[in-house]
Design an enzyme around this catalytic site. Structure first.
Site, PDB file in Angstrom:
ATOM      1  CB  CYS A  41      -0.912   0.005   1.225  1.00  0.00           C
ATOM      2  SG  CYS A  41      -2.075   1.396   1.284  1.00  0.00           S
ATOM      3  CG  ASP A  43      -0.675   4.140   5.334  1.00  0.00           C
ATOM      4  OD1 ASP A  43       0.240   4.642   6.019  1.00  0.00           O
ATOM      5  OD2 ASP A  43      -1.866   4.149   5.698  1.00  0.00           O
ATOM      6  NE  ARG A  45      -0.547   4.936   8.774  1.00  0.00           N
ATOM      7  CZ  ARG A  45      -1.783   4.605   9.161  1.00  0.00           C
ATOM      8  NH1 ARG A  45      -2.099   4.717  10.445  1.00  0.00           N
ATOM      9  NH2 ARG A  45      -2.678   4.148   8.299  1.00  0.00           N
ATOM     10  CG  HIS A  97      -1.642  -1.078   6.021  1.00  0.00           C
ATOM     11  ND1 HIS A  97      -2.214  -0.061   6.765  1.00  0.00           N
ATOM     12  CD2 HIS A  97      -1.657  -0.643   4.747  1.00  0.00           C
ATOM     13  CE1 HIS A  97      -2.554   0.941   5.969  1.00  0.00           C
ATOM     14  NE2 HIS A  97      -2.237   0.612   4.742  1.00  0.00           N
ATOM     15  CB  CYS A 100      -5.835  -0.369   4.535  1.00  0.00           C
ATOM     16  SG  CYS A 100      -5.699   0.119   2.810  1.00  0.00           S
TER      17      CYS A 100
END
Length: 215
Positions: A41, A43, A45, A97, A100
């Site tokens: 992803c 993302d 993080r 994750h 998400c």
């Protein structure tokens, strides 16, 4: 974030690497030979190399919203083709994750503009597994389960591709489905039984044996 600080950080990083190995960047510039294709992803993080504890050059990485693999996505298909045919990776990992935002948005009945066609893929995952998901009364648990099922379906999409089928038949190529638990930082292997998942449908997608042997 101070953009100027990034270049200072880069210089510090370069100095540290050269201090440990004067030929570090010379060797890095000679090419890559990763064993793993990681599809994750976007993302901020969830950074592939950091959570896996690997070095630059160890992993070929593709990231997008909600770690999707669509046969209509030229970028994803190109990455898989290059990883399998040129880099000869031995493993393909789809890593979702918990937490998400894309999966969460797909669970909501909202008009998300340009994101609509992209997240429709996640909604299709919900549709495929509606019976299981609708039995889950706790919304957080349902959300986490959809994250896992989305990983599973993207792995299935990978297995459907000709490049991966050829890679599996000709060498040692394995597809894995993982999830990162943001709250603990731990990677979780979903240990998906792909033979069971694909039972009854793989005959629709598999390449003819003669065609595989001719390539």
């Amino acid at each position: 974030m101070d953009i100027a600080q990034i270049f200072k950080n880069n210089q510090t990083w370069v100095s540290e690497k050269l201090g440990n190995d004067p030929d570090y960047f010379k060797n890095l510039a000679n090419g890559q030979n990763p064993d793993i294709l990681y599809i994750g992803c976007s993302d901020s993080r969830v950074t592939a190399e950091e959570i896996m504890g690997v070095k630059p050059g160890d992993v070929f990485v593709m990231r997008n919203i909600s770690n999707m693999v669509s046969n209509l996505d030229l970028s994803a298909m190109s990455v898989i083709n290059y990883a399998v045919d040129v880099l000869k990776v031995k493993h393909i990992v789809v890593c979702g994750h918990y937490g998400c935002g894309g999966v969460k948005a797909a669970m909501e009945s909202k008009d998300l503009g340009i994101l609509n066609p992209w997240l429709r893929n996640v909604r299709d995952v919900y549709r495929l597994h509606r019976d299981e998901l609708n039995k889950i009364t706790d919304e957080e648990e349902k959300y986490r389960r959809l994250v896992e099922l989305n990983v599973q379906e993207q792995c299935v999409n990978i297995i459907k591709t000709a490049d991966v089928q050829l890679g599996v038949r000709h060498g040692n190529l394995t597809v894995h489905g993982w999830v990162m638990d943001m709250a603990s930082g731990k990677l979780i292997d979903l240990k998906i039984d792909f033979e069971k998942v694909l039972e009854g449908i793989m005959e629709i997608y598999h390449l003819d044996k003669d065609e595989i042997e001719s390539k």
